[in-house]
Motif scaffolding. Structure first.
Motif, PDB file in Angstrom:
ATOM      1  N   MET A  37       5.117  -8.540 -14.985  1.00 56.68           N
ATOM      2  CA  MET A  37       4.362  -8.510 -13.725  1.00 56.68           C
ATOM      3  C   MET A  37       3.101  -7.576 -14.234  1.00 56.68           C
ATOM      4  N   GLN A  38       1.826  -8.116 -13.541  1.00 60.52           N
ATOM      5  CA  GLN A  38       0.623  -7.391 -14.034  1.00 60.52           C
ATOM      6  C   GLN A  38       0.449  -6.676 -12.552  1.00 60.52           C
ATOM      7  N   SER A  39       0.335  -5.352 -12.629  1.00 62.27           N
ATOM      8  CA  SER A  39      -0.042  -4.580 -11.321  1.00 62.27           C
ATOM      9  C   SER A  39      -1.407  -4.187 -11.418  1.00 62.27           C
ATOM     10  N   ARG A  40      -2.162  -4.399 -10.302  1.00 60.61           N
ATOM     11  CA  ARG A  40      -3.507  -3.970 -10.129  1.00 60.61           C
ATOM     12  C   ARG A  40      -3.790  -2.955  -9.051  1.00 60.61           C
ATOM     13  N   LEU A  41      -3.899  -1.774  -9.418  1.00 63.63           N
ATOM     14  CA  LEU A  41      -3.985  -0.630  -8.257  1.00 63.63           C
ATOM     15  C   LEU A  41      -5.400  -0.385  -8.076  1.00 63.63           C
ATOM     16  N   SER A  42      -5.716  -0.335  -6.666  1.00 67.54           N
ATOM     17  CA  SER A  42      -7.169   0.211  -6.247  1.00 67.54           C
ATOM     18  C   SER A  42      -7.153   1.305  -5.270  1.00 67.54           C
ATOM     19  N   PRO A  43      -7.775   2.092  -5.330  1.00 70.44           N
ATOM     20  CA  PRO A  43      -7.893   3.231  -4.343  1.00 70.44           C
ATOM     21  C   PRO A  43      -8.457   2.895  -2.856  1.00 70.44           C
ATOM     22  N   HIS A  44      -8.107   3.336  -1.939  1.00 65.90           N
ATOM     23  CA  HIS A  44      -8.369   3.045  -0.484  1.00 65.90           C
ATOM     24  C   HIS A  44      -8.894   4.603   0.072  1.00 65.90           C
ATOM     25  N   GLN A  49       0.777  -1.015  -0.022  1.00 63.89           N
ATOM     26  CA  GLN A  49       0.296   0.083  -0.043  1.00 63.89           C
ATOM     27  C   GLN A  49       0.884   1.112   0.014  1.00 63.89           C
ATOM     28  N   VAL A  50       0.580   2.475  -0.650  1.00 55.54           N
ATOM     29  CA  VAL A  50       1.297   3.488  -0.727  1.00 55.54           C
ATOM     30  C   VAL A  50       0.526   4.533  -0.467  1.00 55.54           C
ATOM     31  N   ALA A  97     -10.500   7.117   2.655  1.00 49.98           N
ATOM     32  CA  ALA A  97     -10.726   7.481   4.216  1.00 49.98           C
ATOM     33  C   ALA A  97     -12.185   7.626   4.121  1.00 49.98           C
ATOM     34  N   PRO A  98     -12.555   7.904   5.504  1.00 46.62           N
ATOM     35  CA  PRO A  98     -13.982   7.924   5.949  1.00 46.62           C
ATOM     36  C   PRO A  98     -14.558   9.321   5.202  1.00 46.62           C
ATOM     37  N   SER A  99     -13.700  10.397   5.142  1.00 46.78           N
ATOM     38  CA  SER A  99     -13.820  11.380   4.509  1.00 46.78           C
ATOM     39  C   SER A  99     -14.230  11.296   3.020  1.00 46.78           C
ATOM     40  N   GLY A 100     -13.871  10.318   2.506  1.00 46.32           N
ATOM     41  CA  GLY A 100     -14.121   9.927   1.023  1.00 46.32           C
ATOM     42  C   GLY A 100     -12.938  10.158   0.132  1.00 46.32           C
ATOM     43  N   GLU A 101     -12.073  10.587   0.717  1.00 49.52           N
ATOM     44  CA  GLU A 101     -10.709  11.089   0.159  1.00 49.52           C
ATOM     45  C   GLU A 101      -9.992   9.884   0.161  1.00 49.52           C
TER      46      GLU A 101
END
Ligand code: ADP
Length: 757
Positions: free
Chosen positions: A115-122, A43-44, A124-128
């Motif tokens: 390498m296949q890289s799958r990125l997904s956003p995480h 995670q970044v 915050a409760p603020s929606g950001e």
């Protein structure tokens, strides 16, 4: 309140602590699970700094978590290119808020890894978006498989394109799903025009053909088939292999137009060849390399006597035992590919007879040049052999004849000459040279040298004769004198015939010369004698005429006075004298008859030739009978004749002829009264007249004799002069006929004469 408040707070804190503990436990479990996953995960945060990495990720990068957290890939040792793509991908997720996936190649210690890289956003409760999760998967294997598949597909497509045969695939809806380049050429349509279109709409002409039948069966029954299809409008032929595919069918179309044409041509060529072989008047035989018969044409059947059925697939039947070795040697030579031309052999027919043949052989080779058989053509040379031996025999005979001729001409003193007109070369045999007054040996000279030897009196003539013969004649005959030296002149006779070349030009004259000096001398003597004879004949004739004429006169006087004396002195003369007087009268009158007959004969012999005319024999016979009236009456003779034809002749002479024959028939009668028959027989161009009597007949030994002058078989007892038949013969000869007698003593006589019609 505060207590209460404290209580509530306490409870909430406991509650929270419990939740936290739970959460921590959960988190621990989660972290544990994540840490156990095989895929590298991290995670970044928004700045791209690692906030979490699992063990797999750490292994992948070769770093510990502690060293990674808070660092970016750029400073965590990730190659620059990869790090940049990584940063861009994170940027994309942050910008769009959506998942993002990409494939990148990383250099690894064991070679590159995809390498296949799958990125997904995480969020915050603020929606950001507070950080981004990255799950990596090593797809090196899949990627390689996919590449290989792609390559394979491309290769297949290239292969199919490079094939000369057409290949097409149809889906279950009959739509083209694949066509190779040859299909484009065959259908004259672009691949893009075909793909996706319905096969039957593109080629409605194929509806109702076996293409439809077979394609539909393959589609329906899922079975493969192979069939031939001739598309007559285009004059094309195909062989089609149709096969069910996963989703439809594939068809493999081989253009067999050429093959069909070649097959047809091959068939026709084969037919022509067999017809030729069978029509050949010469025996033709083919053998396998093992020597078994594969071709035996009808001429072979005729010549050798075996039928094709009898000898097929068997060794040659006509090799005589003693020729087996020779034949084996010939076959060995054949199999080396040398063959024979016009080789002469002797073989045996089925009936056992020998036949001389000339054989020519040739190897039959296959496409690779290997000998697959031997073909032999035979020619019957029995006839040629016979002619050859006859020719040899003929030559021998000619040589013998030439030798005989040489001997004959030498001994007969006849010389042979051959004149070559083209080169003016006159070849003379020894005898010819000698006869012509050259030295006594064979020689070659010219016409001019020959003319030099010819006597001056004849030279110009001989030159002219030779010239004329060469230009106009095929035959040369001449007689001339030559100067034989020392003043002697000899007569030469030369004869010759022209020999022509193929175009009819006289190229040679050949002939003989002989010395005719002696003959010429005899001829001259004969001519001299003939002239003498003619003169003396004329004298004689004159004499005979004068004599007979002048003799008549004194004879008549003698007779007249003797008769007068006998009448007047009948009573004065004694008996003996009267008898003598009678002899005188008798002799005189016989003399008169003789002279008359002689005169008549002389007139026939030397009288002027009178032209022959058509003479009717009826009046001729009537005239003769009338002249013989008295004799006929006295003898009581009967003369029979009827319807006599006409002949070519002289009437007066013919009357004399018939009269003589009738007179003889009466005169030489037997004791019976004469019975005379005149008959005629007409033959081609001539008339044969027969005068038959029933008289005393004539002995065959006198049949020729009696036609001579003064030839008689009787004495004075039967009156006659012996001139009658001689006269008849002379008359007949003058008419160009002949006369003869057929008779036996005591059986009458038949005089026959032939006259031209
Ligand atoms: P001739 O004056 O003797 O009759 P010919 O020349 O007429 O002379 O005949 C010659 C001979 O042929 C006769 O002497 C006779 O012997 C014989 N001769 C001729 N005609 C007959 C005949 N018809 N039958 C028998 N003998 C014949």
């Amino acid at each position: 309140m505060s207590h209460l408040a404290d209580l509530d707070l306490r409870a909430r804190v406991d509650q929270l602590e419990r939740e936290l503990a739970h959460a921590r436990a959960e988190d621990r479990d989660f972290a544990h699970i994540v840490s156990q996953l095989a895929d590298p995960i991290c995670q970044v945060d928004r700045e791209g700094r690692f906030v979490y990495t699992n063990a797999s990720f750490e292994r992948w990068l070769g770093c510990s978590r502690l060293s990674l957290v808070g660092r970016t890939p750029f400073d965590a040792g990730v190659p620059k290119g990869n790090a940049e793509r990584w940063a861009a991908a994170i940027g994309a997720v942050l910008d769009t808020g959506a998942d993002y996936s990409y494939v990148d190649e990383f250099a690894g210690p064991n070679g590159p890894h995809i390498m296949q890289s799958r990125l997904s956003p995480h969020r915050a409760p603020s929606g950001e978006i507070d950080f981004v999760s990255v799950v990596l998967r090593d797809v090196t294997e899949q990627s390689r498989a996919a590449t290989e598949l792609e390559t394979a597909r491309n290769q297949l497509s290239a292969i199919l394109d490079s094939m000369t045969e057409s290949f097409l695939a149809l889906d279950s809806e009959w739509r083209f799903s694949f066509v190779n380049r040859p299909v484009e050429e065959l259908t004259r349509r672009k691949r893009d025009d075909l793909i996706g279109r319905n096969f039957w709409e593109v080629f409605p002409v194929l509806l109702g053909t076996e293409v439809q039948t077979e394609f539909e069966r393959a589609m329906r029954e899922r079975t493969a088939s192979r069939f031939k299809f001739e598309y007559a409008p285009a004059g094309m032929a195909f062989e089609i292999h149709v096969q069910p595919s996963q989703d439809g069918i594939t068809a493999y179309v081989i253009d067999s137009t050429e093959q069909v044409r070649a097959e047809r041509e091959l068939f026709e060529a084969h037919q022509t060849l067999s017809a030729l072989i069978n029509a050949s008047p010469l025996p033709i035989i083919a053998l396998t390399p093992e020597g078994l018969i594969t071709v035996w044409n009808s001429a072979a059947e005729r010549y050798f006597g075996w039928t094709a059925a009898e000898v097929m697939n068997k060794p040659l039947p006509f090799i005589p035992e003693e020729k087996k070795e020779e034949h084996a040697a010939m076959r060995a030579r054949d199999l080396e590919g040398h063959g024979f031309t016009g080789h002469e052999i002797r073989r045996k027919r089925k009936d056992g007879s020998d036949v001389d043949m000339s054989v020519s052989t040739a190897p039959i080779r296959d496409a690779s040049g290997a000998i697959r058989g031997i073909v032999s053509v035979y020619q019957d040379i029995t006839e040629r052999k016979r002619v050859e031996s006859e020719l040899r025999e003929g030559e021998r005979r000619i040589r013998e004849r030439e030798e005989a001729m040489r001997l004959a001409t030498e001994s007969a003193r006849v010389g042979v000459w051959i004149y070559d007109t083209v080169h003016d070369r006159l070849r003379l045999t020894g005898t010819a040279a000698k006869i012509l007054g050259f030295p006594d040996r064979e020689m070659v000279t010219g016409v001019r040298q020959l003319l030099d030897r010819v006597n001056e009196a004849d030279r110009a003539r001989v030159r002219q004769e030779i010239k004329e013969t060469l230009t106009r004649r095929d035959e040369y005959t001449s007689e001339y004198r030559i100067n034989a030296g020392s003043g002697e002149v000899r007569w030469i006779a030369a004869r010759g015939l022209a020999e022509m070349d193929a175009s009819g030009h006289k190229v040679r004259f050949s002939g003989v010369v002989s010395d005719i000096t002696d003959r010429k001398r005899v001829e001259e003597e004969l001519a001299h004698q003939a002239a003498e004879l003619a003169r003396s004949n004329a004298d004689l004739q004159q004499f005979a005429f004068v004599a007979s004429h002048d003799l008549q006169e004194p004879l008549r006087t003698m007779t007249a006075y003797a008769q007068l004396l006998s009448r007047r002195a009948e009573d004065k003369l004694d008996e003996a004298s009267l008898e003598y007087l009678g002899f005188i009268i008798d002799g005189a009158s016989r003399m008169q008859r003789l002279i008359n007959d002689l005169l008549a004969f002389s007139r026939i012999l030397h009288g002027h030739e009178r032209a022959l005319e058509q003479v009717d024999l009826d009046p001729v016979v009537a005239w003769a009978i009338m002249n013989l009236n008295t004799a006929i009456k006295e003898s009581g003779a009967v003369i029979e004749y009827e319807n006599l034809p006409t002949v070519k002749g002289n009437q007066q002479e013919l009357v004399q002829l018939v009269q003589n024959l009738l007179a003889n028939a009466i005169k030489y009668r037997s004791s019976e009264p004469p019975h005379i028959r005149i008959t005629t027989e007409e033959r081609e161009g001539e008339v044969c007249v027969s005068v038959s009597d029933n008289g005393i007949g004539i002995d065959p030994q006198y049949h020729e004799h009696i036609f001579g002058v003064f030839k008689r078989l009787h004495g004075k007892d039967v009156p006659g002069t012996g001139i009658g038949l001689a006269l008849c013969k002379r008359i007949i000869e003058k008419h160009g006929g002949r006369i003869w007698v057929e008779s036996q003593p005591g059986h009458g006589a038949t005089f026959r004469f032939v006259l031209p019609h």
